[in-house]
Design an enzyme around this catalytic site. Sequence first.
Site, PDB file in Angstrom:
ATOM      1  CG  HIS A 147      -0.255 -15.700  34.462  1.00 54.66           C
ATOM      2  ND1 HIS A 147      -0.912 -15.120  35.524  1.00 54.66           N
ATOM      3  CD2 HIS A 147       0.143 -16.794  34.616  1.00 54.66           C
ATOM      4  CE1 HIS A 147      -1.149 -16.396  36.248  1.00 54.66           C
ATOM      5  NE2 HIS A 147      -0.841 -16.946  36.116  1.00 54.66           N
ATOM      6  CE  LYS A 175      -4.561 -23.132  40.023  1.00 56.44           C
ATOM      7  NZ  LYS A 175      -4.025 -22.695  39.185  1.00 56.44           N
TER       8      LYS A 175
HETATM    9  O1  PNS Z   1      -2.868 -21.936  35.004  1.00 58.37           O
HETATM   10  P1  PNS Z   1      -4.142 -23.676  35.851  1.00 58.37           P
HETATM   11  O2  PNS Z   1      -4.675 -23.150  36.335  1.00 58.37           O
HETATM   12  O3  PNS Z   1      -2.269 -24.155  35.913  1.00 58.37           O
HETATM   13  O4  PNS Z   1      -4.122 -23.593  33.913  1.00 58.37           O
HETATM   14  C1  PNS Z   1      -4.965 -24.995  34.434  1.00 58.37           C
HETATM   15  C2  PNS Z   1      -5.617 -24.591  32.974  1.00 58.37           C
HETATM   16  C3  PNS Z   1      -6.805 -24.044  32.838  1.00 58.37           C
HETATM   17  C4  PNS Z   1      -4.924 -24.626  31.933  1.00 58.37           C
HETATM   18  C5  PNS Z   1      -6.203 -26.436  32.547  1.00 58.37           C
HETATM   19  O5  PNS Z   1      -6.772 -26.356  33.961  1.00 58.37           O
HETATM   20  C6  PNS Z   1      -7.220 -26.421  31.157  1.00 58.37           C
HETATM   21  O6  PNS Z   1      -6.026 -26.709  30.508  1.00 58.37           O
HETATM   22  N1  PNS Z   1      -8.512 -26.490  31.612  1.00 58.37           N
HETATM   23  C7  PNS Z   1      -9.391 -26.924  30.427  1.00 58.37           C
HETATM   24  C8  PNS Z   1     -10.372 -28.485  31.107  1.00 58.37           C
HETATM   25  C9  PNS Z   1      -9.020 -29.176  29.455  1.00 58.37           C
HETATM   26  O7  PNS Z   1      -8.686 -29.327  28.539  1.00 58.37           O
HETATM   27  N2  PNS Z   1      -7.915 -29.707  30.844  1.00 58.37           N
HETATM   28  C10 PNS Z   1      -6.834 -30.597  29.545  1.00 58.37           C
HETATM   29  C11 PNS Z   1      -6.587 -32.215  29.954  1.00 58.37           C
HETATM   30  S1  PNS Z   1      -6.229 -32.280  31.352  1.00 58.37           S
END
Ligand code: PNS
Length: 161
Positions: free
Chosen positions: A17, A41
């Site tokens: 990251h 998660k």
């Molecule tokens: O590190 P990750 O778990 O792959 O990140 C995923 C994350 C947190 C970026 C994603 O789940 C997210 O954007 N969550 C907030 C809710 C949202 O806006 N979802 C997008 C539409 S599917």
Amino acid sequence: MKVAVYPGSFDPITNGHLDIIKRAANVFDEVIVVVLLNPQKKGLFSVEERLELIKRVLKFNQNIKIECYNGLLVDFMKEKGAKVIIKGLRAMSDFEYEFQMALMNNKLDPDVETVFMMTRAEYSYLSSSSVKQVAVFGGCIKGLVPDEIISDILKKSQSSK
Ligand code: PNS
């Protein structure tokens, strides 16, 4: 000013990251790292703890901001006036998930673009989940995460056993 948002669960932040954040900060005027909830998660660290770990690691960077948000990424972006999402891609296995998310975010807000950066080869196997798995059993996580947060991860992982 070109602002990019780097979203993720960061549970916890890894050197993979960090590498993407620093490279993005060389390309954009400002990078906002945002800790969001991924409903799929189960977290080890609370959002506040993740934020504190990231802040500790990135404290000296002028054009990198660190925040958390409880809601949709596109709503956060609107609040910040940002139109670019940065995501890292490690392998083909990331592609389908990231492709779906990029399309969904673009559907939710057509002004938003996702820009992918390829991970460095040395981090292509690295994920927060694998770090946690190694840490639970007391394995060595040096080189996988910043040194300043190794003891926090070992302590938290082992107390969650
Ligand atoms: O590190 P990750 O778990 O792959 O990140 C995923 C994350 C947190 C970026 C994603 O789940 C997210 O954007 N969550 C907030 C809710 C949202 O806006 N979802 C997008 C539409 S599917």
